[in-house]
Design a protein around this motif. Sequence first.
Motif, short mmCIF file in Angstrom:
data_model
loop_
_atom_site.label_atom_id
_atom_site.label_comp_id
_atom_site.label_asym_id
_atom_site.label_seq_id
_atom_site.Cartn_x
_atom_site.Cartn_y
_atom_site.Cartn_z
N ARG A 1 0.83 -1.21 0.00
CA ARG A 1 0.00 0.00 0.00
C ARG A 1 0.86 1.25 0.00
O ARG A 1 0.55 2.23 -0.68
CB ARG A 1 -0.93 0.00 1.21
N ILE A 2 1.95 1.24 0.78
CA ILE A 2 2.86 2.40 0.83
C ILE A 2 3.47 2.65 -0.55
O ILE A 2 3.53 3.78 -1.04
CB ILE A 2 3.97 2.18 1.89
N ILE A 3 3.94 1.56 -1.18
CA ILE A 3 4.55 1.69 -2.51
C ILE A 3 3.55 2.25 -3.51
O ILE A 3 3.86 3.17 -4.29
CB ILE A 3 5.10 0.33 -2.98
N LEU A 4 2.34 1.71 -3.48
CA LEU A 4 1.32 2.15 -4.43
C LEU A 4 0.91 3.61 -4.17
O LEU A 4 0.69 4.38 -5.11
CB LEU A 4 0.10 1.23 -4.35
N SER A 5 0.85 4.02 -2.90
CA SER A 5 0.52 5.40 -2.56
C SER A 5 1.59 6.35 -3.08
O SER A 5 1.28 7.44 -3.62
CB SER A 5 0.39 5.57 -1.04
#
Length: 631
Positions: A23-27
């Motif tokens: 999720r952090i990477i995608l954000s």
Amino acid sequence: MLIWNLLFLFTPKYGDLSRYQKRIILSCLDFLVSTFSIFLAFTILYNIGHTLELFALFLPLITGYIVFKVVIFQLFGLYRPVLKYTDLSFLSTISKSVLFTSVIGVFLINLFADRFISESVIIIDGLISIVAVTALRLTIRSVIKSLTILESDSTEKQKLVIYGAGSAGYQLSQSLEQNPEYRLLAFVDDNPEMQGRVLQDVPIYSPHYLESLYKEESFQTIIFAIPNLTIPRRKEIVEHLKALPVQFKTIPTFGELLSNQASLSQIRNINITELLGREEITPYQSLLRVNITDKAVLVTGAGGSIGSEICRQIAQLQPKCLVLFELNELALYTIDMELREQNLNVPIYPYLGNITDKGHFESILKLHRIETIYHAAAYKHVPLVEMNPSIGVYNNVAGTLITARSAIDCGVKNFVLISTDKAVRPTNVMGASKRVAELLIQALAAQNNIGTIFAIVRFGNVLNSSGSVIPRFRKQISEGKAITLTHKDVTRYFISIPEAVSLVIQAGAMAKGGEIFLLDMGNPVRIYDLAVKMIELNGLIPEKDIPINIVGLRPGEKLYEELLIDKNNSNNTQHPQIFYGNEPMLSWEMLETNLENLLYEAKEKNSEEVVKLLKILVPEFNHPLKEVLVS
């Protein structure tokens, strides 16, 4: 290809990352894409120099707008779907999120920068964001898929073909796409309009092209993805493709899907019973309920193949209570637990006991005020009863006599005896014992002043019952052993267990007293052909991969089973698959003495006398005395 290999070597595996890390990477990627989107929107309306000036002047406002957009993505649930398996359904979430942030963006411009920045920037940014964020996800999904394929290249994939390019075939192909163990070569479809087209980048062929396709690139499996495929059509397809050494699998039927017993992704081997069966006639609900709904029902032999299915179907018909009577502890426990786990709100009472124990049996009938009995308890395996004639006869004959008399004494309204086609001109002790059981039921039914309605239902081999050839053949094939067959020309009639039981219940509801009901078993099946089909369904070659050994007929075994329904000696009922026969019978006075002698000799384990008395009671019984063994 070199770039992919470098990515594969130096990038952490996607599956190794935690959900939070993903999720952090995608954000972060969404932040970068949103930055690019707003910058591009500015450059479309203004030149690059003026765009840089505006960015420098309003950097906190623009940065806050981009961060706000990513937060809205989170709140609207854009990061919930598993990206590896997602489709374009996230486009709706992206559009709603961008629309919401665009409204806020226009408000911020009017509040802080209406003299410097046009509202058109936000509109253009919104359109670019929808395209860019969607493209980002599709690109990531494609990269993950490529890396997964690269990772699985070292393992040999199972090549397969899907038969059916409809919605079920499409959904199945999507499921298989996520499984690196499989490689989908092609679809085949009977519809000429579908042939020559492409689905999921996979070509659709005519079924007639399969042999050519197999020569070009051999595959291991054909999966039927047609939930409503009829039995005759399935037989026809398998027969047409039997030359291909492949396995045949299928998705669940519509019935299984609608009852939530299975999902489309649950692939299973095609069962030989699906090729032997026939299209079942819808049961007459009125007949099913007559002797069961709101009545106390008891089933003897409740843990057996037939008895357990009778219990399953009875439990669905809202009886007042269901009593399970069974000799085998494990069998009784199994069916009891199965029924309780269904939470059908039916009182179930399991009892261990022997049908020859009159006192115990009658106490149960009285306790629960039983109104209907289905008597399925019997020794039915021909070779075992042949080797143990006294025990077999006592159980089958005395057990039926005791349960029937108990039913009369305890005021049971309906009694149905489950019989067999082997009772027709019997050549073995088991068949003769069942014919005697029929005779005593007929004789009791003919007596005056009894309140119990007796009926007999006679049918042939049931598919997948314990001890039948199909489970034995299946086990031998799975172990790579030779199939053992008694004779190449042996034929048998077959019926599925659920259909047989449904017809038994409906036949019992039509009884007036003493009838022998006969079930239409369809056409006889040559057991050798059955063995060949089972081998071919497993993608093997008969006699090459799996030998078929002919070992000779067993004692008491017939080459051909008798035809159950003789049109000259049977009558129609209101159900097209149920008939009743005009069978000879003996009065109770004529039967009683020989019956008492038979049970006495059986109890004394005098097997020769047992067979002699069976021949007196059943004159058509053809059995050589020299084959009688000890018990």
